[in-house]
Design an enzyme around this catalytic site. Structure first.
Site, short mmCIF file in Angstrom:
data_model
loop_
_atom_site.label_atom_id
_atom_site.label_comp_id
_atom_site.label_asym_id
_atom_site.label_seq_id
_atom_site.Cartn_x
_atom_site.Cartn_y
_atom_site.Cartn_z
N HIS A 97 -15.35 -7.05 -1.15
CA HIS A 97 -15.55 -8.45 -1.49
C HIS A 97 -16.70 -9.10 -0.73
CE1 HIS A 97 -11.55 -7.40 -2.77
NE2 HIS A 97 -11.19 -7.26 -1.51
N HIS A 154 -8.95 1.27 -5.60
CA HIS A 154 -8.12 0.39 -4.78
C HIS A 154 -6.67 0.78 -4.98
CE1 HIS A 154 -11.44 -2.16 -3.72
NE2 HIS A 154 -11.84 -2.06 -4.97
N TYR A 185 0.79 -1.23 0.00
CA TYR A 185 0.00 0.00 0.00
C TYR A 185 0.83 1.28 0.00
CZ TYR A 185 -3.60 -3.37 1.20
OH TYR A 185 -4.44 -4.44 1.19
N ASN A 231 -13.23 3.69 -1.64
CA ASN A 231 -12.32 2.56 -1.48
C ASN A 231 -12.91 1.75 -0.32
OD1 ASN A 231 -10.36 0.72 -0.83
ND2 ASN A 231 -8.66 2.14 -1.07
#
Length: 147
Positions: A80, A100, A23, A74
């Protein structure tokens, strides 16, 4: 002057600390500062928020109805799993862009599916924090063309 909304899901408060090899080292405060500069330069306001709680994200989406010209979201791991966030976004009348930081399609198989992308006008993945600015600029351009 219009309002744009940027929402961040679980664990994004740890941006810059959690798995920086995936990230990066920039923080969520860095993302917010970049996005505020983009919005202000275009003469718009920005609501920027993060929560680890699904219901708070849903409440903010509901609050954006009739007020916000678009949402950048985000959803983090809720991407999911959350039909509830999808349902809230389906009740929002303006454009939505899903962002993302990492490329979710290059990661574990369970991360490949997104409930949110079925509602989003666009999905940006793998551009690091720059994806937020790309998404916000796109929403501002859409708004400018429709005004």
């Amino acid at each position: 002057m219009s309002l744009f909304t940027i929402l961040n899901g679980p664990n994004l408060n740890l941006l810059g600390q959690r798995q920086p090899e995936i990230y990066g080292y920039e923080t969520l405060a860095d993302v917010e500062a970049d996005c505020r500069a983009i919005a202000e330069a275009a003469g718009h306001e920005l609501f920027f928020a993060q929560s680890n709680r699904e219901y708070e994200l849903i409440d903010w989406i509901h609050e954006a109805r009739g007020k916000s010209a678009g949402i950048v979201i985000n959803p983090g791991a809720f991407t999911h799993t959350s039909v509830a966030i999808l349902d809230a976004l389906n009740a929002f009348e303006a454009p939505v862009i899903e962002v993302h930081i990492s490329n979710i399609h290059k990661r574990e198989v369970f991360r490949h599916h997104s409930y949110v992308s079925t509602r989003a006008e666009g999905v940006i993945a793998g551009l690091g924090i720059e994806g937020y600015g790309v998404a916000l600029r796109h929403l501002i351009n859409l708004f400018s063309r429709s005004s």
